[in-house]
Design a protein around this motif. Structure first.
Motif, short mmCIF file in Angstrom:
data_model
loop_
_atom_site.label_atom_id
_atom_site.label_comp_id
_atom_site.label_asym_id
_atom_site.label_seq_id
_atom_site.Cartn_x
_atom_site.Cartn_y
_atom_site.Cartn_z
N TRP A 65 67.13 27.97 44.13
CA TRP A 65 68.21 28.37 45.05
C TRP A 65 69.45 28.65 44.22
O TRP A 65 69.93 27.77 43.49
CB TRP A 65 68.46 27.21 46.00
CG TRP A 65 69.35 27.43 47.18
CD1 TRP A 65 69.01 28.01 48.36
CD2 TRP A 65 70.71 26.99 47.32
NE1 TRP A 65 70.09 27.96 49.22
CE2 TRP A 65 71.14 27.35 48.61
CE3 TRP A 65 71.61 26.33 46.48
CZ2 TRP A 65 72.41 27.07 49.09
CZ3 TRP A 65 72.89 26.06 46.94
CH2 TRP A 65 73.28 26.43 48.24
N SER A 66 69.95 29.88 44.33
CA SER A 66 71.05 30.31 43.46
C SER A 66 72.30 30.64 44.24
O SER A 66 72.39 31.70 44.87
CB SER A 66 70.63 31.57 42.69
OG SER A 66 69.59 31.30 41.80
N LEU A 67 73.24 29.72 44.17
CA LEU A 67 74.57 29.97 44.76
C LEU A 67 75.59 30.11 43.63
O LEU A 67 76.34 31.07 43.57
CB LEU A 67 74.94 28.82 45.71
CG LEU A 67 76.34 28.85 46.32
CD1 LEU A 67 76.51 30.06 47.25
CD2 LEU A 67 76.62 27.56 47.12
N THR A 68 75.60 29.13 42.72
CA THR A 68 76.63 29.06 41.68
C THR A 68 76.60 30.26 40.74
O THR A 68 75.54 30.73 40.34
CB THR A 68 76.42 27.77 40.84
OG1 THR A 68 76.36 26.66 41.73
CG2 THR A 68 77.54 27.56 39.85
N GLU A 69 77.80 30.70 40.38
CA GLU A 69 77.95 31.78 39.40
C GLU A 69 78.96 31.32 38.34
O GLU A 69 79.70 30.35 38.58
CB GLU A 69 78.49 33.05 40.08
CG GLU A 69 77.52 33.60 41.11
CD GLU A 69 77.95 34.94 41.67
OE1 GLU A 69 79.03 35.46 41.28
OE2 GLU A 69 77.19 35.48 42.50
N PRO A 70 79.03 32.01 37.21
CA PRO A 70 79.98 31.59 36.17
C PRO A 70 81.42 31.47 36.70
O PRO A 70 82.14 30.55 36.33
CB PRO A 70 79.86 32.70 35.12
CG PRO A 70 78.48 33.25 35.30
CD PRO A 70 78.17 33.12 36.77
N GLU A 71 81.82 32.38 37.59
CA GLU A 71 83.20 32.35 38.11
C GLU A 71 83.28 31.76 39.51
O GLU A 71 84.34 31.79 40.13
CB GLU A 71 83.79 33.78 38.12
CG GLU A 71 83.76 34.50 36.79
CD GLU A 71 84.50 33.74 35.70
OE1 GLU A 71 85.51 33.07 36.01
OE2 GLU A 71 84.03 33.79 34.54
N ALA A 72 82.16 31.30 40.04
CA ALA A 72 82.15 30.77 41.41
C ALA A 72 81.33 29.49 41.44
O ALA A 72 80.12 29.51 41.69
CB ALA A 72 81.57 31.81 42.38
N GLY A 73 81.99 28.37 41.12
CA GLY A 73 81.33 27.07 41.12
C GLY A 73 81.72 26.32 42.37
O GLY A 73 81.18 26.57 43.46
N SER A 74 82.73 25.43 42.27
CA SER A 74 83.22 24.73 43.46
C SER A 74 83.69 25.74 44.51
O SER A 74 83.51 25.53 45.70
CB SER A 74 84.40 23.82 43.08
OG SER A 74 83.97 22.87 42.14
N ASP A 75 84.28 26.81 44.03
CA ASP A 75 84.75 27.87 44.94
C ASP A 75 83.64 28.91 45.10
O ASP A 75 83.77 30.06 44.68
CB ASP A 75 86.02 28.51 44.35
CG ASP A 75 86.63 29.55 45.26
OD1 ASP A 75 86.22 29.62 46.44
OD2 ASP A 75 87.51 30.30 44.79
N ALA A 76 82.55 28.47 45.73
CA ALA A 76 81.35 29.33 45.79
C ALA A 76 81.59 30.58 46.64
O ALA A 76 80.84 31.56 46.52
CB ALA A 76 80.17 28.54 46.34
N ALA A 77 82.63 30.56 47.47
CA ALA A 77 82.93 31.76 48.25
C ALA A 77 83.40 32.90 47.34
O ALA A 77 83.48 34.05 47.77
CB ALA A 77 84.00 31.44 49.30
N GLY A 78 83.69 32.58 46.10
CA GLY A 78 84.11 33.61 45.13
C GLY A 78 82.93 34.33 44.50
O GLY A 78 83.07 34.97 43.45
#
Ligand SMILES: Cc1cc2nc3c(=O)[nH]c(=O)nc-3n(C[C@H](O)[C@H](O)[C@H](O)COP(=O)(O)OP(=O)(O)OC[C@H]3O[C@@H](n4cnc5c(N)ncnc54)[C@H](O)[C@@H]3O)c2cc1C
Length: 381
Positions: free
Chosen positions: A123-136
């Motif tokens: 399951w992939s939500l996290t991105e290098p620039e979108a961790g805690s702020d996953a809406a980013g």
């Protein structure tokens, strides 16, 4: 809420413990050192019905509730947290997102394979620039003229990325709508333009594989949209409510392993002509560890109990995850302390618990984010 284990739950705990002691314990340090993914164990867990414990029997699941699911993760993690996190990401995140938000057809297509362990999920939500702020989220999904979604972007820190047969990934489908413009997609291994990238070399949980998932002009049919278009982020938050129960169980299991090892060691290690367990300072440490462990487990079983009754658990699962993960870090720390210098040596299991357990305060939302979630819930009421 009354709490007493049923005879079936006690039997389940015994069975999983026996499996973990026989099939996992002998290999734990070797897998950790070599970062070996325990594929054989995962296949066997599928055969036992533990890879789809919370799904209905008609879809190939075991038809268990969340308390049973917690028992399974706790007992596996008591021996090896890597196995615990592989199972938790597969079940609570990938499979559960498909089960909760998928169409009947998607459920029938994926859940039986995932529940049997024939397929592994990520399951992939996290991105290098979108961790805690996953809406980013920056990964994009754009409809082309043939009506196919074209995914481009990169995810990071995906558990099981390199071994998964199917991935649930979030991508932006309407940039202007911010968090209400993110959708979820199911992508199968072998789809052109979809691959795992760098595998991370981690502090702990080293037998689990964590890494990048990359989309390069990856074409996905419209039938692989999961849930309603643009609801992917909101759906992810609902999926994480259940996921946090499994991360709390992961921490509780590892803390139990560290506590058991410390209690055993304190009775055999002699200093000043007596076992160190006779020193009040050591007894007080063991007491605090046992109390925190029980408190964490009860808090988590409350969330699990509510989940099984279809109640919303945003506050309760965040509370359980926050307390259990921080308590587990404290318990593993004290377990090393009780072992003295031997706690620092890889011949004893507490060194590994100390490294592994830290993930629980970070994955599926850091402790800081759990406090933020709980504060919002408290202030709303
Ligand atoms: C082993 C492992 C497995 C993982 N598995 C998965 C997976 O399967 N799928 C997936 O999608 N992700 C996964 N993750 C990612 C994980 O969920 C993120 O690492 C986590 O959400 C934190 O994001 P970040 O690492 O970008 O940290 P950041 O968001 O950059 O946070 C850095 C620090 O800032 C703090 N911070 C950030 N925002 C705030 C705020 N508003 N208020 C107060 N403090 C704040 C954080 O708490 C933290 O202390 C995994 C991570 C690891 C390490």
């Amino acid at each position: 809420m009354d709490f007493e284990y049923t005879p079936e739950q006690l039997q389940l705990r015994k069975s999983v413990r026996e499996f973990a002691e026989a099939e996992i314990a002998p290999h734990v340090m070797e897998w950790d050192e070599a970062q070996t993914f325990p594929s054989d164990v995962i296949r066997k867990l599928g055969g036992l019905g533990y890879m789809g414990s919370i799904f209905p029997e008609e879809l190939g699941g075991a038809g268990f509730g969340y308390i049973e699911y917690c028992i399974i993760i706790e007992e596996l993690s008591r021996v090896d947290g890597s196995v615990g996190i592989i199972l938790a990401a597969h079940t609570s995140l990938c499979s559960n997102h498909i089960f909760k938000m998928g169409t009947d057809q998607q459920r029938r297509c994926y859940i039986p394979k995932l529940a049997s362990g024939e397929w592994l999920g990520c399951w992939s939500l996290t991105e290098p620039e979108a961790g805690s702020d996953a809406a980013g989220t920056r990964t994009t999904a754009v409809l082309n003229e043939q009506g196919l979604w074209v995914l481009n972007g990169a995810k990071t820190f995906t558990t099981n990325a390199h071994y998964a047969d199917v991935c649930v990934a979030m991508a932006v489908t309407d940039r202007a709508a911010a968090q209400h413009g993110i959708s979820a997609f199911v992508i199968e291994k072998g789809t052109a333009g979809f691959r795992a990238g760098k595998k991370e070399n981690k502090l702990g949980l080293r037998a689990s594989a964590t890494g990048e998932v990359i989309f390069e002009n990856c074409l996905v049919p419209p039938t692989h949209l999961l849930g309603k278009q643009n609801d992917g982020f909101v759906d992810s938050l609902k999926v994480l409510d259940g996921g946090r129960i499994s991360i709390a169980a992961l921490g509780i299991g590892m803390a139990q392993g560290a506590y058991d090892a410390a209690l055993r060691y304190s009775k055999t290690r002699r200093q000043f002509h007596r076992p160190i367990s006779e020193f009040q300072a050591i007894q007080h440490k063991l007491v605090d560890m046992a109390v925190e462990l029980d408190a964490a487990r009860l808090l988590n079983y409350r969330a699990a109990w509510m989940m099984d009754r279809g109640r919303r658990v945003t506050r309760e699962s965040a509370m359980a995850k926050l307390f259990a993960s921080e308590a587990a870090v404290r318990i593993a720390n004290e377990a090393v302390q009780i072992h003295g210098g031997y706690g620092f040596i890889k011949d004893y299991p507490v060194e590994k618990f100390y490294r592994d357990v830290k993930l629980c305060t970070i994955g599926e939302g850091t402790s800081e984010i759990q406090r933020l979630v709980i504060a919002r819930q408290l202030l709303q009421s």
